[in-house]
Design a protein around this motif. Structure first.
Motif, short mmCIF file in Angstrom:
data_model
loop_
_atom_site.label_atom_id
_atom_site.label_comp_id
_atom_site.label_asym_id
_atom_site.label_seq_id
_atom_site.Cartn_x
_atom_site.Cartn_y
_atom_site.Cartn_z
N LEU A 60 -25.37 56.89 50.32
CA LEU A 60 -26.74 56.26 50.28
C LEU A 60 -26.42 55.14 48.86
CD1 LEU A 60 -27.15 57.77 52.99
CD2 LEU A 60 -29.52 57.04 52.71
N TYR A 61 -27.01 55.91 47.86
CA TYR A 61 -26.12 55.69 46.76
C TYR A 61 -25.66 54.73 46.25
CZ TYR A 61 -27.36 54.47 41.25
OH TYR A 61 -27.26 54.22 40.52
N GLY A 62 -24.60 55.40 46.58
CA GLY A 62 -23.17 54.71 46.34
C GLY A 62 -23.17 53.51 47.12
N ILE A 63 -23.48 53.11 48.01
CA ILE A 63 -23.42 52.09 49.02
C ILE A 63 -24.40 50.63 48.34
CG2 ILE A 63 -23.95 50.55 50.81
CD1 ILE A 63 -21.19 52.44 51.00
N LYS A 64 -25.65 51.40 47.88
CA LYS A 64 -26.66 49.96 47.22
C LYS A 64 -26.15 49.75 46.23
CE LYS A 64 -31.10 49.58 46.20
NZ LYS A 64 -32.87 50.66 46.80
N TYR A 65 -25.32 50.93 44.90
CA TYR A 65 -24.92 50.32 44.08
C TYR A 65 -23.67 48.99 44.10
CZ TYR A 65 -23.17 50.66 39.01
OH TYR A 65 -23.53 50.13 38.34
N TYR A 66 -22.78 49.08 44.91
CA TYR A 66 -21.81 48.65 44.76
C TYR A 66 -22.02 47.42 45.70
CZ TYR A 66 -18.76 51.89 41.95
OH TYR A 66 -18.00 52.86 41.57
N ARG A 67 -23.40 47.47 46.42
CA ARG A 67 -24.02 46.60 47.33
C ARG A 67 -22.73 46.51 48.96
NH1 ARG A 67 -25.96 41.47 43.70
NH2 ARG A 67 -27.21 43.13 42.54
N ARG A 68 -23.26 46.08 49.75
CA ARG A 68 -22.45 45.91 50.96
C ARG A 68 -21.94 44.53 51.17
NH1 ARG A 68 -27.74 48.11 55.55
NH2 ARG A 68 -28.12 46.18 53.83
N ARG A 69 -21.14 43.79 50.54
CA ARG A 69 -20.51 43.01 50.75
C ARG A 69 -18.96 42.56 51.25
NH1 ARG A 69 -21.32 39.90 44.89
NH2 ARG A 69 -23.52 39.79 45.00
N THR A 70 -18.45 43.92 50.97
CA THR A 70 -16.93 44.05 51.44
C THR A 70 -16.94 45.54 52.17
OG1 THR A 70 -15.69 44.43 49.64
CG2 THR A 70 -15.63 42.76 49.78
N THR B 147 -19.71 41.97 55.88
CA THR B 147 -18.13 41.46 55.70
C THR B 147 -17.97 40.56 57.37
OG1 THR B 147 -17.63 43.80 54.86
CG2 THR B 147 -16.07 42.15 55.68
N LYS B 148 -18.24 40.86 58.47
CA LYS B 148 -18.44 40.14 59.62
C LYS B 148 -19.22 38.82 59.03
CE LYS B 148 -17.03 40.45 63.92
NZ LYS B 148 -15.68 40.12 64.30
N LEU B 149 -19.99 38.88 58.69
CA LEU B 149 -20.86 37.54 58.15
C LEU B 149 -19.98 36.55 57.11
CD1 LEU B 149 -24.38 39.33 58.30
CD2 LEU B 149 -23.33 37.30 59.89
N LEU B 150 -19.96 37.59 56.26
CA LEU B 150 -18.63 36.55 55.29
C LEU B 150 -17.80 36.13 56.35
CD1 LEU B 150 -18.81 35.49 52.20
CD2 LEU B 150 -16.86 38.07 52.05
N ASP B 151 -16.96 36.63 57.40
CA ASP B 151 -16.15 36.37 57.19
C ASP B 151 -16.49 34.37 58.73
OD1 ASP B 151 -14.28 37.69 56.64
OD2 ASP B 151 -14.30 39.47 57.88
N LEU B 152 -17.18 35.19 59.09
CA LEU B 152 -18.35 34.10 60.40
C LEU B 152 -18.37 32.69 60.08
CD1 LEU B 152 -19.73 36.70 62.93
CD2 LEU B 152 -17.92 35.15 63.19
N THR B 153 -18.91 33.31 58.64
CA THR B 153 -19.24 31.46 57.72
C THR B 153 -17.89 30.89 57.17
OG1 THR B 153 -19.93 32.86 55.55
CG2 THR B 153 -21.38 32.56 57.27
N ASN B 154 -16.65 31.51 57.29
CA ASN B 154 -15.78 30.18 56.68
C ASN B 154 -15.85 29.18 57.90
OD1 ASN B 154 -13.10 29.78 55.64
ND2 ASN B 154 -12.08 31.24 56.11
#
Length: 785
Positions: A451-461, A532-539
């Motif tokens: 949980l901490y690792g995901i928060k630290y690296y952020r949920r971008r990709t 990641t999905k949202l980033l793809d959908l906003t292209n």
């Protein structure tokens, strides 16, 4: 921050527009009753029963069949293999060792110290009574028989008349008294038994323990005197005295009268010591490793072979049946999943709670199967299966991908939901390993690290799961494995310790890798809205946006501005900005179907609604929501985006055509009701949908200002917000007044930046001067909707 105030808001709403859905109405899908299968798939009890049954079946103990028991000397017709690791109590060996320990216990005899003291007191009393008798009875009247009667009555002794006569003649001399006591003391202190034939508890072979005043001595039977040996010892002692022979003879006669056995067998203490000896012998366990060949085909059954097979079968008979184990597992998992469902139902909307419930159950199953597969494959590597003595944890148990699900849920959901899964996953894994407390701790701490690792690296990709697994989870797992090893203090070598630490690193890497592989599958199967999905959908190069830019350029530009407004406000109030941005970009895609009917897309302001009645125009305008939802389904957009498209107008009123209808229709001939000019809804169910609704209306309304100024924009925002609050459109998305003020201030800052005035360009005249002469006919198309 700019101060935004909402005045004149009506807090109490009437029920002017009741819901059109009737009680008990059958759910409809595209105008037809909902299929029964879809109804079943929306029932949480179906998934609960499925997960409980599958998990219970996977984890419950499945007993092996009993092995055939050959007789000693029989030839085995086939290989007999141990079905699994068995640690069996060797009852025969344990009983034999306890019997041997019991037989080494010496019989306990007790020396009666009080008897020795009583004898001394009796001797002194006898001599004192004799002297008193001499002093009180005149010589002519002294009869030995009277003195004998006195001795028998008071002291229980029967000395001979000759001995009494000699004592009277010598006046019961003190020297004789002291000599008699010394002779008796020497013999009585050694211990006297009536007859050595009474030693019937193994004393002749083992010896005995003699207790005296809480002190004990280990003696042989020869060290104890019987009455005959005691008399001989008295004679030998008397011979050494410096007295006349007549006195020695007198003392020997008297000593025999006072001599009696003074040791007795202490049965209670002997049995207690035997029991202690039995208890000190630990239970003997016989360990048979899984896969060990007990006897090979064609071999002769030996005594040890038959004994091992009997031990295995005896152990199998004592284990509970599969049905009992299965029922216990069902009850446990039923409690866990029922608790999980009610927690999710409390925290989330029912539809999202059901989706999360299904995901958690499926992820637990995948994690459990991965763990069982790892244990099965690891069985082929004996070094990885070598368990330590204390904890019975092979190094392989630290190398399984326990935190895979925690990484997935930390990436896909909020912290509380991911933490809930981590706790549940730790409990299930602990149950899989037979209630191993260390595995539960190892899995739980690893889940927290995920949980901490995901928060630290952020949920971008999606690569965030790999980074969290390799650089956060792996070292934490290795450290926890080392810590557990130190806590258990197991006497194993550095090779096993190194294997456990290495397995910790492997567990983190495997968890991150599996989570990375499963993420796109989860996104597709569960239609999840990840960053990641949202980033793809906003292209902006997606075909839907290119089509919208070409066929509905005004709506496209409007969507871009709305996305800017909504995204900035989402960051301010701490909701998902990427979801808000994507929802704003897609909210008007339904206008692509009939773009010319919307004023922002009209060229040279032609009026497509001139020949349409207000009612029909309203249907055309409202229809872009339905068209947008249909197009979103074709594009397979996530549910969250479809909900924003469906809810971005709520049940608000199409004011322009409603007002036009009131002006056009004769109120006496036709009633104009607001319910016919409202969007079908539903109202925004989330803050993200509510943000898009507000940003959409504010941006459209701001374009009606001829000269946008800060005060003018402030008034637009205030009026739009106030109207929606008064109309109840924001009732179901849980905005607070503070959040609404924050959103309004954010909108104002963005819009003022968009419409800010520029300095005059010298030498250019951009403004078209209007003809002051009135035109022959007014333009009936100057309107906004």
């Amino acid at each position: 921050m700019d101060l935004i105030s909402f005045k004149g808001i009506k807090l109490f709403l009437g029920s002017k527009f009741p819901a059109k859905k009737k009680n008990g109405a059958v759910p409809m899908v595209n105008g037809t009753p909902e299929p029964w299968l879809r109804k079943v798939l929306r029932m949480p009890g179906v998934y609960l029963a499925a997960f409980v049954l599958i998990l219970g079946w996977l984890i419950s103990y499945l007993p092996s069949k009993s092995l055939p028991e050959p007789e000693i000397g029989d030839i085995a017709s086939g290989d007999l293999v141990a079905p699994f690791d068995l640690t069996i109590e060797d009852l025969e060996t344990t009983a034999r060792r306890r019997k041997e320990a019991e037989e080494t216990v010496l019989p306990v005899w007790v020396l009666d110290v009080n008897g020795v003291l009583n004898t001394e007191e009796k001797v002194r009393g006898f001599f004192g009574a004799g002297r008193d008798w001499i002093n009180t009875v005149p010589a002519p009247r002294r009869q030995p028989s009277d003195l004998a009667a006195l001795a028998a009555a008071r002291f229980g002794i029967e000395p001979g008349e000759s001995e009494l006569t000699a004592l009277v003649r010598k006046g019961f001399a003190p020297i004789l008294e002291d000599s008699l006591l010394s002779l008796l003391q020497a013999v009585l202190d050694q211990g006297i038994i009536l007859n050595k034939n009474l030693f019937s508890h193994g004393e002749q072979e083992l010896g005995l323990t003699l207790l005296k005043n809480q002190q004990e001595r280990v003696l042989r039977t020869s060290d104890i005197l019987d009455l005959r040996e005691a008399q001989e010892r008295l004679a030998a002692g008397a011979a050494k005295l410096s007295l006349p022979s007549s006195d020695k003879t007198l003392l020997l006669g008297l000593a025999r009268s006072f001599l009696s056995p003074n040791i007795t067998f202490h049965r209670v203490e002997t049995e207690a010591r035997k029991q202690q000896a039995r208890n000190r012998v630990e239970t003997v366990f016989h360990t048979i490793k899984k896969g060990k060949v007990i006897i090979r085909k064609g071999d002769e059954a030996s005594v040890d072979t038959v004994k091992q097979i009997a031990l295995i079968n005896r152990s199998l008979k004592t284990k509970p049946s599969w049905l009992i184990s299965f029922l216990g597992s069902l009850f446990l998992f039923a409690l866990l999943f029922v608790s999980l469902w009610y927690y999710l139902k409390f925290e989330l909307r029912r539809s999202l709670a059901l989706e999360t419930f299904r995901m958690m159950g499926l992820t637990l199953l995948i994690g459990l199967l991965a763990a069982k597969l790892g244990l099965f494959l690891g069985a082929a590597s004996p070094p990885l299966q070598t368990a330590d003595v204390a904890g019975s944890l092979p190094p392989l148990s630290f190398g399984l991908p326990y935190a895979m699900g925690s990484l997935l849920f930390a990436f896909l959901y909020s912290g509380p939901i991911a933490l809930t899964f981590t706790i549940l996953n730790s409990l299930v894994l602990g149950f899989l390993f037979g209630g191993q407390y260390y595995i539960m701790i190892y899995s739980f701490i690893g889940g927290l690290a995920a949980l901490y690792g995901i928060k630290y690296y952020r949920r971008r990709t999606r690569t965030t799961t790999l980074r969290a697994g390799l650089f956060v989870l792996a070292p934490i797992n290795a450290f926890v494995a080392l810590t557990i090893h130190l806590i258990r203090d197991t006497p194993i070598g550095l090779e096993v310790l190194g294997a456990e630490v290495g397995m910790g690193f492997l567990s983190g890497a495997l968890s991150g890798g599996l989570a990375f592989v499963l993420l796109p599958i989860y996104e597709t199967v569960f239609r999840l809205t990840t960053q990641t999905k949202l980033l793809d959908l906003t292209n902006s190069d997606l075909p839907v946006f290119r089509q919208m830019a070409m066929e509905a350029p005004g709506s496209y530009h409007h969507s871009l501005v709305v996305s800017t407004l909504a995204e900035k406000a989402a960051e301010e109030i701490k909701v998902n900005p990427m979801l808000v941005k994507a929802g704003a970009l897609y909210h008007d895609i339904g206008k692509v179907k009939m773009p010319d009917y919307y004023i922002e897309n009209t060229a040279r302001n032609p009026d497509m609604h001139r020949e349409l009645s207000p009612n029909i125009s309203t249907l055309v305008i409202i229809n872009h929501v339905k068209e947008g939802v249909d197009l979103a389904r074709k594009l397979k957009l996530p549910t969250a985006l479809r909900e924003i498209i469906e809810q971005h107008h709520g049940t608000s009123l199409v004011r322009y055509f409603y007002q036009k209808a009131k002006e056009t229709y004769d109120p006496e001939m036709q009633k104009v009701g607001e319910e016919d000019y409202r969007y079908p809804g539903p109202k925004p169910q989330s803050k993200e949908a509510g943000l898009v609704l507000l940003a959409d209306s504010v941006e459209a309304a701001s374009r009606s200002l001829e000269s946008p100024s800060r005060d003018g924009l402030n008034k637009v925002i205030t009026e739009i917000f106030s109207s929606y609050i008064e109309d109840g459109q924001l009732d179901e998305c849980d905005f607070s007044i503070r959040e609404l003020r924050t959103i309004a201030a954010s909108f104002l800052s963005i819009l003022y930046a968009v419409y800010h005035p520029r300095v005059h360009y010298p030498g250019f005249e951009f403004e078209i001067k209007k003809d002051r002469k009135p035109s022959k006919s007014s333009n009936a198309h100057d309107r906004s909707h």
